[in-house]
Design a protein around this motif. Structure first.
Motif, PDB file in Angstrom:
ATOM      1  N   LYS A  75       0.836  -1.210   0.000  1.00  0.00           N
ATOM      2  CA  LYS A  75       0.000   0.000   0.000  1.00  0.00           C
ATOM      3  C   LYS A  75       0.868   1.256   0.000  1.00  0.00           C
ATOM      4  O   LYS A  75       0.513   2.262  -0.622  1.00  0.00           O
ATOM      5  N   SER A  76       1.994   1.205   0.682  1.00  0.00           N
ATOM      6  CA  SER A  76       2.900   2.360   0.676  1.00  0.00           C
ATOM      7  C   SER A  76       3.512   2.567  -0.701  1.00  0.00           C
ATOM      8  O   SER A  76       3.712   3.708  -1.130  1.00  0.00           O
ATOM      9  N   ILE A  77       3.824   1.468  -1.393  1.00  0.00           N
ATOM     10  CA  ILE A  77       4.353   1.592  -2.749  1.00  0.00           C
ATOM     11  C   ILE A  77       3.294   2.225  -3.652  1.00  0.00           C
ATOM     12  O   ILE A  77       3.599   3.108  -4.464  1.00  0.00           O
ATOM     13  N   ILE A  78       2.049   1.800  -3.508  1.00  0.00           N
ATOM     14  CA  ILE A  78       0.958   2.407  -4.276  1.00  0.00           C
ATOM     15  C   ILE A  78       0.847   3.891  -3.922  1.00  0.00           C
ATOM     16  O   ILE A  78       0.733   4.740  -4.815  1.00  0.00           O
ATOM     17  N   ASN A  79       0.899   4.220  -2.639  1.00  0.00           N
ATOM     18  CA  ASN A  79       0.802   5.629  -2.222  1.00  0.00           C
ATOM     19  C   ASN A  79       1.850   6.487  -2.919  1.00  0.00           C
ATOM     20  O   ASN A  79       1.528   7.523  -3.503  1.00  0.00           O
ATOM     21  N   VAL A  80       3.086   6.076  -2.840  1.00  0.00           N
ATOM     22  CA  VAL A  80       4.161   6.911  -3.394  1.00  0.00           C
ATOM     23  C   VAL A  80       4.133   6.893  -4.917  1.00  0.00           C
ATOM     24  O   VAL A  80       4.336   7.919  -5.561  1.00  0.00           O
ATOM     25  N   LEU A 136       8.909  11.202  -8.405  1.00  0.00           N
ATOM     26  CA  LEU A 136       9.601   9.954  -8.087  1.00  0.00           C
ATOM     27  C   LEU A 136       9.282   8.869  -9.104  1.00  0.00           C
ATOM     28  O   LEU A 136       8.148   8.757  -9.580  1.00  0.00           O
ATOM     29  N   PHE A 137      10.286   8.057  -9.409  1.00  0.00           N
ATOM     30  CA  PHE A 137      10.089   6.840 -10.200  1.00  0.00           C
ATOM     31  C   PHE A 137      10.006   5.692  -9.212  1.00  0.00           C
ATOM     32  O   PHE A 137      10.833   5.587  -8.296  1.00  0.00           O
ATOM     33  N   VAL A 138       9.017   4.825  -9.402  1.00  0.00           N
ATOM     34  CA  VAL A 138       8.834   3.688  -8.505  1.00  0.00           C
ATOM     35  C   VAL A 138       8.607   2.439  -9.336  1.00  0.00           C
ATOM     36  O   VAL A 138       7.793   2.431 -10.263  1.00  0.00           O
ATOM     37  N   CYS A 139       9.326   1.379  -8.994  1.00  0.00           N
ATOM     38  CA  CYS A 139       9.055   0.062  -9.573  1.00  0.00           C
ATOM     39  C   CYS A 139       9.347  -0.972  -8.494  1.00  0.00           C
ATOM     40  O   CYS A 139       9.918  -0.656  -7.453  1.00  0.00           O
ATOM     41  N   VAL A 140       8.935  -2.192  -8.747  1.00  0.00           N
ATOM     42  CA  VAL A 140       9.199  -3.290  -7.819  1.00  0.00           C
ATOM     43  C   VAL A 140       9.837  -4.417  -8.613  1.00  0.00           C
ATOM     44  O   VAL A 140       9.302  -4.830  -9.650  1.00  0.00           O
ATOM     45  N   ILE A 141      10.966  -4.893  -8.136  1.00  0.00           N
ATOM     46  CA  ILE A 141      11.641  -6.012  -8.780  1.00  0.00           C
ATOM     47  C   ILE A 141      11.048  -7.305  -8.237  1.00  0.00           C
ATOM     48  O   ILE A 141      10.903  -7.476  -7.023  1.00  0.00           O
ATOM     49  N   ASP A 142      10.715  -8.212  -9.133  1.00  0.00           N
ATOM     50  CA  ASP A 142      10.087  -9.477  -8.769  1.00  0.00           C
ATOM     51  C   ASP A 142      11.143 -10.442  -8.238  1.00  0.00           C
ATOM     52  O   ASP A 142      11.543 -11.392  -8.905  1.00  0.00           O
ATOM     53  N   THR A 143      11.611 -10.168  -7.036  1.00  0.00           N
ATOM     54  CA  THR A 143      12.585 -11.020  -6.370  1.00  0.00           C
ATOM     55  C   THR A 143      12.425 -10.870  -4.864  1.00  0.00           C
ATOM     56  O   THR A 143      12.038  -9.801  -4.383  1.00  0.00           O
ATOM     57  N   LYS A 169      -5.756  -0.453  -3.205  1.00  0.00           N
ATOM     58  CA  LYS A 169      -5.335  -1.021  -1.923  1.00  0.00           C
ATOM     59  C   LYS A 169      -6.248  -2.157  -1.454  1.00  0.00           C
ATOM     60  O   LYS A 169      -5.914  -2.871  -0.517  1.00  0.00           O
ATOM     61  N   GLU A 170      -7.403  -2.329  -2.103  1.00  0.00           N
ATOM     62  CA  GLU A 170      -8.296  -3.432  -1.751  1.00  0.00           C
ATOM     63  C   GLU A 170      -7.669  -4.728  -2.264  1.00  0.00           C
ATOM     64  O   GLU A 170      -7.235  -4.799  -3.412  1.00  0.00           O
ATOM     65  N   TYR A 230      -4.376  -6.876 -10.286  1.00  0.00           N
ATOM     66  CA  TYR A 230      -3.637  -5.907 -11.099  1.00  0.00           C
ATOM     67  C   TYR A 230      -2.280  -5.515 -10.526  1.00  0.00           C
ATOM     68  O   TYR A 230      -1.721  -4.492 -10.910  1.00  0.00           O
ATOM     69  N   LYS A 231      -1.725  -6.340  -9.638  1.00  0.00           N
ATOM     70  CA  LYS A 231      -0.495  -5.936  -8.943  1.00  0.00           C
ATOM     71  C   LYS A 231       0.677  -5.651  -9.879  1.00  0.00           C
ATOM     72  O   LYS A 231       1.484  -4.769  -9.604  1.00  0.00           O
ATOM     73  N   TRP A 232       0.783  -6.347 -10.992  1.00  0.00           N
ATOM     74  CA  TRP A 232       1.915  -6.100 -11.902  1.00  0.00           C
ATOM     75  C   TRP A 232       1.890  -4.672 -12.422  1.00  0.00           C
ATOM     76  O   TRP A 232       2.925  -4.014 -12.511  1.00  0.00           O
ATOM     77  N   GLU A 233       0.707  -4.182 -12.764  1.00  0.00           N
ATOM     78  CA  GLU A 233       0.585  -2.808 -13.242  1.00  0.00           C
ATOM     79  C   GLU A 233       0.663  -1.803 -12.096  1.00  0.00           C
ATOM     80  O   GLU A 233       1.326  -0.768 -12.206  1.00  0.00           O
ATOM     81  N   LEU A 234      -0.032  -2.104 -11.000  1.00  0.00           N
ATOM     82  CA  LEU A 234      -0.088  -1.167  -9.875  1.00  0.00           C
ATOM     83  C   LEU A 234       1.286  -0.893  -9.275  1.00  0.00           C
ATOM     84  O   LEU A 234       1.601   0.234  -8.901  1.00  0.00           O
ATOM     85  N   LEU A 235       2.093  -1.949  -9.165  1.00  0.00           N
ATOM     86  CA  LEU A 235       3.412  -1.807  -8.545  1.00  0.00           C
ATOM     87  C   LEU A 235       4.522  -1.580  -9.566  1.00  0.00           C
ATOM     88  O   LEU A 235       5.674  -1.411  -9.190  1.00  0.00           O
TER      89      LEU A 235
END
Length: 146
Positions: free
Chosen positions: A77-82, A89-96, A121-122, A129-134
């Protein structure tokens, strides 16, 4: 000491960092604070790494923890917030390793509506949709496509 106490000390000492790793309390409100505190002491080209961004099940994303599991909490949820509210800011999440979020300064990222942020956040919506959201990327894309 708590992360709040650590950041208070860091700011008092006027220290700054190139890399900051967040893997603390795992609750959205505290991770939001840790991200903001990190941004306050991050060097211009620095990067923040946030652990536990991709919970595999709703139980892993529980708040509070429901049993002794490898618990991710509500870090996602914090990653979604930012990602959705900070065009600087640029935000991504590495799948590891349970998802390692990367945050760095970069102008002109898109903003999203508050309605979409709350929907994202639900759990069921997030899980679908986590791949797109994060903005999840593979480890290979991270390593070989800077």
């Amino acid at each position: 000491m708590t992360s709040d106490e650590a950041f208070e000390f860091i700011k008092k000492e006027k220290k700054t960092y190139d890399i900051i790793f967040i893997d603390g309390l795992h609750f959205e409100a505290q991770v939001d604070k840790d991200i903001q505190n990190s941004l306050d002491v991050l060097n211009k080209n620095g990067i923040i790494i946030v652990h536990d961004c991709i919970p595999p099940t709703e139980e892993h994303a529980s708040d509070p923890r429901t049993r002794e599991i490898n618990w991710n909490g509500t870090v996602y949820k914090s990653i979604i917030n930012v990602r959705f509210t900070r065009p600087d800011l640029f935000v991504c999440v590495i799948d590891t390793d349970w998802g390692c979020g990367l945050i760095k300064r970069m102008d002109n990222q898109p903003l999203y509506s508050k309605v979409l942020i709350e929907k994202a956040k639900e759990w069921n919506y997030f899980n679908k949709y986590k791949w797109e959201l994060l903005n999840i990327i593979s480890i290979n894309d991270f390593l070989y496509n800077p």
